[in-house]
Write a protein that holds these residues in place. Structure first.
Motif, PDB file in Angstrom:
ATOM      1  N   LEU A  55       0.837  -1.201   0.000  1.00  0.00           N
ATOM      2  CA  LEU A  55       0.000   0.000   0.000  1.00  0.00           C
ATOM      3  C   LEU A  55       0.874   1.253   0.000  1.00  0.00           C
ATOM      4  O   LEU A  55       0.585   2.201  -0.742  1.00  0.00           O
ATOM      5  CB  LEU A  55      -0.945   0.011   1.193  1.00  0.00           C
ATOM      6  N   ASP A  56       1.938   1.266   0.785  1.00  0.00           N
ATOM      7  CA  ASP A  56       2.835   2.424   0.806  1.00  0.00           C
ATOM      8  C   ASP A  56       3.494   2.659  -0.551  1.00  0.00           C
ATOM      9  O   ASP A  56       3.600   3.796  -1.016  1.00  0.00           O
ATOM     10  CB  ASP A  56       3.899   2.265   1.885  1.00  0.00           C
ATOM     11  N   ASP A  57       3.938   1.583  -1.197  1.00  0.00           N
ATOM     12  CA  ASP A  57       4.541   1.719  -2.526  1.00  0.00           C
ATOM     13  C   ASP A  57       3.532   2.215  -3.549  1.00  0.00           C
ATOM     14  O   ASP A  57       3.838   3.047  -4.405  1.00  0.00           O
ATOM     15  CB  ASP A  57       5.134   0.388  -2.982  1.00  0.00           C
ATOM     16  N   THR A  58       2.314   1.727  -3.463  1.00  0.00           N
ATOM     17  CA  THR A  58       1.273   2.142  -4.394  1.00  0.00           C
ATOM     18  C   THR A  58       0.874   3.595  -4.161  1.00  0.00           C
ATOM     19  O   THR A  58       0.649   4.338  -5.118  1.00  0.00           O
ATOM     20  CB  THR A  58       0.051   1.210  -4.271  1.00  0.00           C
ATOM     21  N   VAL A  59       0.791   4.024  -2.907  1.00  0.00           N
ATOM     22  CA  VAL A  59       0.474   5.424  -2.606  1.00  0.00           C
ATOM     23  C   VAL A  59       1.552   6.336  -3.165  1.00  0.00           C
ATOM     24  O   VAL A  59       1.260   7.415  -3.689  1.00  0.00           O
ATOM     25  CB  VAL A  59       0.281   5.627  -1.079  1.00  0.00           C
ATOM     26  N   ARG A  60       2.786   5.906  -3.095  1.00  0.00           N
ATOM     27  CA  ARG A  60       3.872   6.696  -3.701  1.00  0.00           C
ATOM     28  C   ARG A  60       3.648   6.829  -5.202  1.00  0.00           C
ATOM     29  O   ARG A  60       3.816   7.916  -5.767  1.00  0.00           O
ATOM     30  CB  ARG A  60       5.220   6.030  -3.418  1.00  0.00           C
ATOM     31  N   ASP A  61       3.266   5.744  -5.866  1.00  0.00           N
ATOM     32  CA  ASP A  61       2.982   5.801  -7.300  1.00  0.00           C
ATOM     33  C   ASP A  61       1.784   6.694  -7.600  1.00  0.00           C
ATOM     34  O   ASP A  61       1.763   7.401  -8.612  1.00  0.00           O
ATOM     35  CB  ASP A  61       2.740   4.395  -7.858  1.00  0.00           C
ATOM     36  N   SER A  71      -8.595  -0.263 -10.784  1.00  0.00           N
ATOM     37  CA  SER A  71      -8.070  -1.602 -11.067  1.00  0.00           C
ATOM     38  C   SER A  71      -6.544  -1.603 -11.104  1.00  0.00           C
ATOM     39  O   SER A  71      -5.910  -2.575 -10.681  1.00  0.00           O
ATOM     40  CB  SER A  71      -8.644  -2.148 -12.373  1.00  0.00           C
ATOM     41  N   ALA A  72      -5.932  -0.511 -11.566  1.00  0.00           N
ATOM     42  CA  ALA A  72      -4.467  -0.427 -11.580  1.00  0.00           C
ATOM     43  C   ALA A  72      -3.913  -0.318 -10.162  1.00  0.00           C
ATOM     44  O   ALA A  72      -2.865  -0.892  -9.851  1.00  0.00           O
ATOM     45  CB  ALA A  72      -4.019   0.758 -12.419  1.00  0.00           C
ATOM     46  N   ILE A  73      -4.615   0.417  -9.306  1.00  0.00           N
ATOM     47  CA  ILE A  73      -4.192   0.534  -7.908  1.00  0.00           C
ATOM     48  C   ILE A  73      -4.284  -0.829  -7.228  1.00  0.00           C
ATOM     49  O   ILE A  73      -3.370  -1.264  -6.530  1.00  0.00           O
ATOM     50  CB  ILE A  73      -5.049   1.583  -7.165  1.00  0.00           C
ATOM     51  N   LYS A  74      -5.388  -1.514  -7.462  1.00  0.00           N
ATOM     52  CA  LYS A  74      -5.587  -2.833  -6.866  1.00  0.00           C
ATOM     53  C   LYS A  74      -4.540  -3.824  -7.372  1.00  0.00           C
ATOM     54  O   LYS A  74      -3.960  -4.584  -6.596  1.00  0.00           O
ATOM     55  CB  LYS A  74      -6.997  -3.320  -7.189  1.00  0.00           C
ATOM     56  N   GLN A  75      -4.258  -3.775  -8.658  1.00  0.00           N
ATOM     57  CA  GLN A  75      -3.254  -4.671  -9.240  1.00  0.00           C
ATOM     58  C   GLN A  75      -1.864  -4.359  -8.690  1.00  0.00           C
ATOM     59  O   GLN A  75      -1.084  -5.260  -8.401  1.00  0.00           O
ATOM     60  CB  GLN A  75      -3.251  -4.557 -10.770  1.00  0.00           C
ATOM     61  N   SER A  76      -1.571  -3.082  -8.513  1.00  0.00           N
ATOM     62  CA  SER A  76      -0.274  -2.679  -7.969  1.00  0.00           C
ATOM     63  C   SER A  76      -0.092  -3.182  -6.541  1.00  0.00           C
ATOM     64  O   SER A  76       0.988  -3.650  -6.171  1.00  0.00           O
ATOM     65  CB  SER A  76      -0.142  -1.161  -8.013  1.00  0.00           C
ATOM     66  N   ILE A  77      -1.135  -3.099  -5.728  1.00  0.00           N
ATOM     67  CA  ILE A  77      -1.058  -3.598  -4.351  1.00  0.00           C
ATOM     68  C   ILE A  77      -0.887  -5.112  -4.351  1.00  0.00           C
ATOM     69  O   ILE A  77      -0.065  -5.656  -3.605  1.00  0.00           O
ATOM     70  CB  ILE A  77      -2.302  -3.177  -3.542  1.00  0.00           C
ATOM     71  N   CYS A  78      -1.640  -5.804  -5.182  1.00  0.00           N
ATOM     72  CA  CYS A  78      -1.541  -7.268  -5.233  1.00  0.00           C
ATOM     73  C   CYS A  78      -0.189  -7.725  -5.768  1.00  0.00           C
ATOM     74  O   CYS A  78       0.342  -8.748  -5.323  1.00  0.00           O
ATOM     75  CB  CYS A  78      -2.674  -7.843  -6.068  1.00  0.00           C
ATOM     76  N   ASP A  79       0.384  -6.981  -6.721  1.00  0.00           N
ATOM     77  CA  ASP A  79       1.711  -7.327  -7.219  1.00  0.00           C
ATOM     78  C   ASP A  79       2.776  -7.115  -6.141  1.00  0.00           C
ATOM     79  O   ASP A  79       3.734  -7.867  -6.049  1.00  0.00           O
ATOM     80  CB  ASP A  79       2.061  -6.494  -8.451  1.00  0.00           C
ATOM     81  N   SER A 169      -3.612   4.593   4.461  1.00  0.00           N
ATOM     82  CA  SER A 169      -2.562   5.573   4.241  1.00  0.00           C
ATOM     83  C   SER A 169      -3.206   6.870   3.773  1.00  0.00           C
ATOM     84  O   SER A 169      -4.115   6.856   2.947  1.00  0.00           O
ATOM     85  CB  SER A 169      -1.580   5.055   3.185  1.00  0.00           C
ATOM     86  N   ALA A 170      -2.729   7.971   4.318  1.00  0.00           N
ATOM     87  CA  ALA A 170      -3.225   9.297   3.914  1.00  0.00           C
ATOM     88  C   ALA A 170      -2.126   9.967   3.099  1.00  0.00           C
ATOM     89  O   ALA A 170      -0.936   9.818   3.380  1.00  0.00           O
ATOM     90  CB  ALA A 170      -3.584  10.130   5.128  1.00  0.00           C
ATOM     91  N   PHE A 171      -2.542  10.709   2.095  1.00  0.00           N
ATOM     92  CA  PHE A 171      -1.575  11.389   1.228  1.00  0.00           C
ATOM     93  C   PHE A 171      -2.226  12.583   0.580  1.00  0.00           C
ATOM     94  O   PHE A 171      -3.444  12.738   0.583  1.00  0.00           O
ATOM     95  CB  PHE A 171      -1.049  10.430   0.161  1.00  0.00           C
ATOM     96  N   VAL A 172      -1.405  13.438   0.002  1.00  0.00           N
ATOM     97  CA  VAL A 172      -1.868  14.601  -0.736  1.00  0.00           C
ATOM     98  C   VAL A 172      -1.418  14.438  -2.172  1.00  0.00           C
ATOM     99  O   VAL A 172      -0.245  14.146  -2.432  1.00  0.00           O
ATOM    100  CB  VAL A 172      -1.299  15.914  -0.135  1.00  0.00           C
TER     101      VAL A 172
END
Length: 176
Positions: A55-61, A71-79, A169-172
């Motif tokens: 999740l942290d890596d995906t939030v960075r992306d 679907s890309a966010i979900k796929q990124s987390i699952c990968d 995770s919270a982000f701006v």
């Protein structure tokens, strides 16, 4: 006849064969419970850590703008979390906008996959705009290894026996 019975009882009393069976029978269940609980705790810890890292890596992306679709966010987390079994089916994402000027708080209950339904709709997923504060929450459901174990019996389960791991995770969003 009584003398032979006495001699046999005296011989039985002095023999030590089989004296290890009683402690073994008493301690074995305790050690098995300890071993199964350790395995369960290790599995939960590995899954929770992998989900948080992914999740942290995906939030960075997302912040950098390379991933924006659900679907890309979900796929990124699952990968990123390869240790999660059936990740695409059991992972549910929730992304909401947070208003820092009019704080109303975030709903504490995570929106998770309904394992009894064929499809779980996305009730709250908005991508947000630039400079907007967002909260991304991921809920992954899994079945414990030992459903009757000491650790898994204390975890909250749904009607199907699934337990939820929730990370957020919270982000701006970066400005465009």
């Amino acid at each position: 006849m009584i003398s032979t019975l006495r001699s046999q009882l005296a011989r039985f009393r002095t023999q030590e064969e089989g004296s290890v069976v009683v402690p073994f029978a008493l301690w074995t269940p305790l050690f098995l419970i300890l071993i199964l609980s350790s395995i369960e705790l290790g599995t939960v810890t590995i899954r929770q850590t992998a989900l948080e890292r992914a999740l942290d890596d995906t939030v960075r992306d997302i912040r950098l703008g390379s991933v924006s679709d659900h679907s890309a966010i979900k796929q990124s987390i699952c990968d990123g979390a390869a240790v999660l079994p059936s990740c695409m089916d059991r992972l549910h994402l929730e992304m909401v906008s947070l208003d820092m000027r009019d704080w109303s708080g975030v709903i504490n209950a995570a929106d998770c996959v309904d394992t009894t339904a064929a499809v779980t709709p996305n009730r709250s997923f908005t991508n947000g705009n630039s400079n907007e504060m967002m909260l991304l929450r991921a809920c992954f459901k899994y079945q414990p290894i030992t459903p009757a174990g000491t650790i898994s019996s204390s975890l909250a389960k749904d009607a199907e026996g699934y337990t939820a791991l929730v990370v957020s995770s919270a982000f701006v969003h970066e400005p465009s």
